[in-house]
Design an enzyme around this catalytic site. Structure first.
Site, PDB file in Angstrom:
ATOM      1  N   GLU A 123      23.905  29.949  49.895  1.00 60.32           N
ATOM      2  CA  GLU A 123      23.436  30.618  48.687  1.00 60.32           C
ATOM      3  C   GLU A 123      21.962  30.301  48.450  1.00 60.32           C
ATOM      4  OE1 GLU A 123      25.907  30.827  45.040  1.00 60.32           O
ATOM      5  OE2 GLU A 123      24.197  29.803  44.082  1.00 60.32           O
ATOM      6  N   GLY A 156      28.817  35.856  34.432  1.00 60.72           N
ATOM      7  CA  GLY A 156      27.428  35.525  34.172  1.00 60.72           C
ATOM      8  C   GLY A 156      27.251  34.684  32.919  1.00 60.72           C
ATOM      9  N   ALA A 213      34.563  39.268  34.506  1.00 62.30           N
ATOM     10  CA  ALA A 213      34.427  39.447  35.945  1.00 62.30           C
ATOM     11  C   ALA A 213      35.552  40.285  36.532  1.00 62.30           C
ATOM     12  CB  ALA A 213      34.376  38.088  36.632  1.00 62.30           C
ATOM     13  N   TYR A 234      36.777  27.608  39.505  1.00 64.03           N
ATOM     14  CA  TYR A 234      36.309  26.376  38.859  1.00 64.03           C
ATOM     15  C   TYR A 234      37.351  25.269  38.995  1.00 64.03           C
ATOM     16  CZ  TYR A 234      32.859  29.589  37.100  1.00 64.03           C
ATOM     17  OH  TYR A 234      31.857  30.530  37.037  1.00 64.03           O
ATOM     18  N   ARG A 262      43.556  37.238  37.729  1.00 61.08           N
ATOM     19  CA  ARG A 262      43.186  38.598  37.323  1.00 61.08           C
ATOM     20  C   ARG A 262      42.050  39.138  38.191  1.00 61.08           C
ATOM     21  NH1 ARG A 262      44.438  36.554  32.115  1.00 61.08           N
ATOM     22  NH2 ARG A 262      42.281  35.870  31.769  1.00 61.08           N
ATOM     23  N   GLN A 288      32.885  26.434  42.154  1.00 60.67           N
ATOM     24  CA  GLN A 288      31.775  25.650  41.636  1.00 60.67           C
ATOM     25  C   GLN A 288      31.723  24.358  42.450  1.00 60.67           C
ATOM     26  OE1 GLN A 288      28.843  25.020  40.395  1.00 60.67           O
ATOM     27  NE2 GLN A 288      29.374  26.083  38.480  1.00 60.67           N
TER      28      GLN A 288
END
Length: 305
Positions: A24, A115, A134, A154, A173, A185
């Site tokens: 990333e 976000g 999301a 997470y 979901r 994360q």
């Protein structure tokens, strides 16, 4: 006993390089930062990553720079480029337009995220006419083009989630809406990931879950980021990096060893995919990948001479 669990075995002796990596980056703000970014991309590209992703600033503040960086990667390198896209400060029509621009630029992979609000510490609110989360963004992208879609997970629970069960429900979901995988994360202890992976499986989530690895370039910066996203920083880490502020080379060696050992333990737990948060610096991620047996390849996939 497996060599990887044998204390008598040389460090990383049996890590065979049978892993996939991704990296990333964030869009550069200055000419000098752009130069550093492209040097990093050129360094890491021979490791044949599955993809590299480019982040999207809070409130969509880097939208144009993200698009330009991703489009250039897609245009000028053999690497699969993935663009981050968020729900913040934009209508569905505006987000769909950005996604269509990515498709037209040859970008086929989106990292779909809710976000963060543009104001630090503010509570997220879906803009009028926007995607509310999301999962809705993933569903919207699925209607536009057959993108490959990654989402966030997470292991220590998103700060906005009331509890881990609700957090897993949210992840499910996103997967049910059409996401291909989840990228976690960052975290610092392998059991954090293993517990989360087991809980996700128990919750019926069978999509690929890729651990996100954050090599420590600055312990103070990592501690600050961890506080914002709810990541636990073990006390032993503070002791380990104590006294290294004025010794960047030593700090880098410690950081590489620490992250590689985390990956080694994850590897022992059958993890074969790793996502590295590079902060636009290649050296640490390259060293960690080398320890894990990843070697440069040419464009045909053959090992470089």
């Amino acid at each position: 006993m497996s060599l990887i669990l044998d204390p008598a075995a040389p460090l990383f002796a049996d890590v065979a390089g049978d892993i996939d990596v991704s990296f990333e980056f964030f869009p550069p703000k200055t000419e000098k930062m752009e130069e550093t970014l492209w040097e990093s991309i050129q360094t890491l590209s021979p490791l044949n990553p599955r993809f590299v992703s480019v982040t999207y600033g809070a409130g969509g503040t880097t939208r144009e720079r993200t698009h330009n960086t991703v489009a250039r990667i897609a245009r000028e390198t053999p690497i699969v480029a993935a663009a981050h896209l968020t729900c913040v400060e934009a209508t569905r029509e505006e987000i769909d337009a950005v996604a269509n621009e990515y498709w037209a630029a040859g970008v086929r992979h989106i990292v779909a995220l809710r976000g963060d609000p543009p104001t630090a510490g503010a509570k997220f609110q879906s803009p009028v006419g926007g995607y509310e989360n999301a999962a809705a963004l993933v569903a919207g992208l699925r209607k536009l083009h057959p993108f490959e879609i990654s989402v966030a997970a997470y292991p220590e629970c998103h700060p906005d989630s009331p509890d881990p069960i609700a957090d897993l429900d949210n992840l499910r979901r996103k997967i049910d809406a059409g996401a291909n995988r989840a990228i976690t994360q960052f975290f610092f202890e392998p059991d954090t990931f293993f517990r989360f992976r087991d809980a996700a499986a128990k919750a019926g989530i069978d999509a690929e879950i890729v651990p996100g690895i954050m090599p420590v370039m600055s312990f103070a910066a990592v501690r600050k980021m961890s506080a914002m996203c709810g990541t636990d920083v073990p006390a032993w880490m503070a002791r380990l990096f104590e006294g290294l502020d004025d010794h960047p080379a030593a700090r880098q060696l410690v950081a590489a060893t620490l992250a590689a050992e985390l990956c080694r333990k994850l590897y022992a737990g059958d993890v074969r995919q790793f996502h590295f948060y590079t902060l636009n610096r290649a050296e640490l991620s390259y060293a960690i990948c080398h320890l894990l047996g990843v070697r440069p390849t040419d464009l045909t996939g053959e090992k470089a001479a």
